[in-house]
Design an enzyme around this catalytic site. Structure first.
Site, PDB file in Angstrom:
ATOM      1  N   LYS A  33      -4.256  -5.503   6.455  1.00 50.94           N
ATOM      2  CA  LYS A  33      -3.339  -5.142   7.494  1.00 50.94           C
ATOM      3  C   LYS A  33      -3.049  -6.159   8.046  1.00 50.94           C
ATOM      4  CE  LYS A  33      -3.827  -0.969   9.487  1.00 50.94           C
ATOM      5  NZ  LYS A  33      -4.736   0.156  10.235  1.00 50.94           N
ATOM      6  N   ASP A  60     -13.265   2.176  10.801  1.00 51.30           N
ATOM      7  CA  ASP A  60     -13.877   0.861  11.308  1.00 51.30           C
ATOM      8  C   ASP A  60     -12.847  -0.235  10.585  1.00 51.30           C
ATOM      9  OD1 ASP A  60     -15.134  -1.049  12.457  1.00 51.30           O
ATOM     10  OD2 ASP A  60     -16.833  -1.111  11.276  1.00 51.30           O
ATOM     11  N   GLY A  78       5.124   0.949   8.153  1.00 52.09           N
ATOM     12  CA  GLY A  78       4.525   0.881   9.449  1.00 52.09           C
ATOM     13  C   GLY A  78       5.672   0.063  10.410  1.00 52.09           C
ATOM     14  N   MET A  79       5.833   0.571  11.548  1.00 45.71           N
ATOM     15  CA  MET A  79       6.841  -0.015  12.441  1.00 45.71           C
ATOM     16  C   MET A  79       6.131  -1.314  13.131  1.00 45.71           C
ATOM     17  SD  MET A  79       8.268   3.180  14.696  1.00 45.71           S
ATOM     18  CE  MET A  79       9.042   4.607  13.766  1.00 45.71           C
ATOM     19  N   ALA A  98       0.756  -1.247   0.038  1.00 48.55           N
ATOM     20  CA  ALA A  98       0.110  -0.039   0.175  1.00 48.55           C
ATOM     21  C   ALA A  98       0.937   1.330  -0.087  1.00 48.55           C
ATOM     22  CB  ALA A  98      -0.994  -0.014   1.136  1.00 48.55           C
ATOM     23  N   PRO A  99       0.362   2.529  -0.811  1.00 50.26           N
ATOM     24  CA  PRO A  99       1.105   3.584  -0.851  1.00 50.26           C
ATOM     25  C   PRO A  99       1.485   4.088   0.535  1.00 50.26           C
ATOM     26  CG  PRO A  99      -0.517   3.540  -2.248  1.00 50.26           C
ATOM     27  CD  PRO A  99      -0.808   2.257  -1.625  1.00 50.26           C
ATOM     28  N   GLY A 100       2.493   4.871   0.911  1.00 49.99           N
ATOM     29  CA  GLY A 100       2.789   5.621   2.079  1.00 49.99           C
ATOM     30  C   GLY A 100       4.026   5.034   3.036  1.00 49.99           C
TER      31      GLY A 100
END
EC number: 2.7.11.5
Length: 575
Positions: A339, A374, A323-324, A318-320
């Protein structure tokens, strides 16, 4: 196993579902009293309680079946026969679609979400072509033959509320004037209105929802109508706003809002009416919005399968910024992301896997005020192997090997979340023109303030943890560091005692685990000069400890900010 035992198990599952949905309706039925009595703390408790019923009753039924069958319950061929008996029980059953999801949940609980396929579960409904009906009259129909004033007088008179209207004549006039301004000559004495009998309750409002049919020179047009009703300090009612456009109605049913409380003994018929009203909302979104979120999960999975059948693109990261705690992937052609929780977190993330899951559960049960997305949680989710590039699969296996199983033609992920796809806020800010940038910074500040007023402290407020929806609303979607506002200690940084203190790289003051220094937000939020100028103009109070402390005091005293899912332009009394 005898046919009698198969039927007994099928009846046991359906009785368990009936018990669950009966309690669901009981809590929902109390929404009117909570609204009229302005019992806002009970509103939040009721929502949390209602959400808990489903898993609780799935567990009860699972235990019953295991006791009834002993070691034999693991016989899959037997449960397929149970499914056939269950289908027969649903032929004339009003809530058949949700009952099918309940069966799926029981089956998955027994077999720990393994060996799921189309034969053993209701992956698709057994009654796909059935048109759901309502046990009573779902709607009331009004005509304007006696004039528009008479029509809306009757609408307000027919509501189930026991309280009086603050000024019904005034509200009727304001509604009509607003609709004339929005709709022009098409809104006339040939207009008709079909209104759902049951109000939709959420937070401090009750929503009257229906559709207007316009007749302008023989040309018919149907549009939504939403009338939010509020309760004043004297416990008198008034219509706060009037919404009559699809996009605005869609926002009211948005994925970042708490679930409605609407009494629906046959939710399928209600969803069918709403889907005609708001055609850009899917069945998954609508079932979820009315509180049937577990069936919304089923519908979302079905919609995903349909999308796979009608697309051929491959999954991508996913773009961006990565995450850690979680890794996120999606299909470029799809409106949702997937996710997964990494096996190991970045060193600065001192949390456990269980804590991350608890944070996501907290968000589902809390008032999201339109600012937290959500999610739907899935176990043992199966993908087709050929839709993944070798690079993406290698990346996922590198960060979460314990939850991924790869076969020759499948990838099975033992735990993941599905969430609405948005443009990461940091990317949006980089690409926005001046007008959009101003709106975005204002939206970001409002998002933080509204979350805080609802007793949620985001924790990590970096731009990468927020997204922008298609309606250009800013929504928070990274939950591993959220806390209740009431748990935090907001402080002003003490003045340095000496010049050495001022030059020190380390703080000269003690810092507790729950201490937050809002002055420090500037360091990581205001790197972009344009953003800095806009932030200082629009939301500089976010950098002051006293602002956060005042919100804490309001929460402690039970004073919750009013956050409604419609813009000020729709309000009937401009303030």
């Amino acid at each position: 196993m005898t046919a009698a035992m198969e039927q007994l198990v099928a009846h046991t599952i359906l009785q368990g579902f009936d018990a669950m949905y009966g309690r669901f309706l009981d809590v929902t039925a109390g929404a009117q009293e909570r609204f009229e009595q302005q019992d806002w703390s009970s509103v939040h408790l009721a929502l949390k309680k209602r959400i808990s019923f489903y898993d609780h009753h799935v567990g009860l039924v699972t235990s019953q079946i295991q006791i009834m069958l002993g070691e034999r319950y693991a016989n899959r061929s037997f449960l397929m026969a149970v499914k056939s008996s269950y289908e027969n029980l649903l032929l004339d059953y009003p809530r058949y679609e949700i009952a099918e999801s309940f069966f799926n949940s029981v089956y998955c609980r027994i077999f720990e979400h393994r060996n799921i396929n189309r034969d053993k579960l209701f992956v698709h409904s057994s009654q796909e072509n059935r048109i759901p009906t309502y046990p009573t009259q779902l709607t009331r129909i009004y005509h304007a033959h006696s004039g528009l004033t008479s029509l809306f007088d009757r609408v307000l008179d027919d509501t189930p509320f026991t309280q009086v209207w603050e000024d019904k004549q005034r509200d009727t006039k304001l509604i009509i004037n607003h609709l004339k301004q929005e709709l022009g000559a098409a809104f006339n004495d040939e207009t008709s209105l079909e209104l759902i009998r049951e109000p939709f309750y959420r937070n401090k409002a009750a929503y009257l929802i229906g559709k207007i049919t316009l007749n302008h020179d023989g040309q018919y047009q149907t549009i939504p109508l939403v009338l939010p009703v509020l309760n004043n300090s004297n416990k008198q009612l008034y219509v706060d706003a009037c919404i009559c456009h699809v996009n605005d109605a869609s926002i009211i049913f948005g994925f970042a809002r708490s679930y409605f409380m609407v009494y629906a003994p046959a939710p399928g018929a209600l969803v069918r009416f709403l889907s005609n009203l708001i055609p850009n909302k899917t069945n998954a979104e609508l079932y979820t919005a009315i509180g049937c979120q577990k069936h919304g999960k089923t519908e979302l999975y079905r919609e995903f399968l349909t999308h796979l059948d009608n697309s051929d693109d491959q999954f991508v990261t996913a773009p961006g910024i990565k995450g850690m705690v979680m890794s996120v992937f999606t299909l470029p052609s799809y409106d949702f992301v997937f996710k997964i929780i990494k096996d190991k977190f970045a060193p600065q993330k001192d949390i456990s896997h269980a804590t991350v899951k608890e944070k996501y559960k907290l968000v589902k049960e809390h008032d999201r005020v339109g600012r937290m997305a959500d999610t739907q949680e899935y176990r043992h989710f199966t993908f087709e192997r050929h839709r993944f590039s070798d690079e993406l699969l290698a990346e996922l296996l590198a960060v979460a090997p314990s939850i991924i199983k790869v076969t020759s033609d499948q990838i099975i992920i033992s735990h993941l979340y599905m969430e609405r796809r948005m443009i990461p806020f940091n990317i949006y800010v980089e690409q926005a023109n001046d007008d959009d940038l101003r709106d975005a910074v204002d939206e970001y500040g409002k998002a933080i303030k509204q979350l805080a007023a609802a007793n949620i402290f985001p924790g990590d407020m970096l731009f990468k943890n927020f997204g922008v929806t298609r309606h250009k609303r800013v929504v928070f979607y990274d939950y591993d560091e959220i806390s209740y506002m009431t748990e935090m200690n907001f402080r002003k940084i003490p003045e340095p005692r000496t010049p050495e203190d001022e030059m020190s790289a380390e703080p000269w003051y003690s810092v507790g685990i729950y201490d937050v220094f809002p002055e420090e937000f500037r360091t990581f939020l205001l790197i972009n000069p344009k953003v800095k100028a806009l932030f200082n103009e629009l939301h500089s109070d976010l950098f002051e400890a006293k602002y956060w402390q005042s919100l804490q005091q309001n929460i402690t005293h039970g004073q919750y900010e009013d956050v409604y899912p419609y813009r000020g332009v729709h309000r009937l009394r401009k303030t």
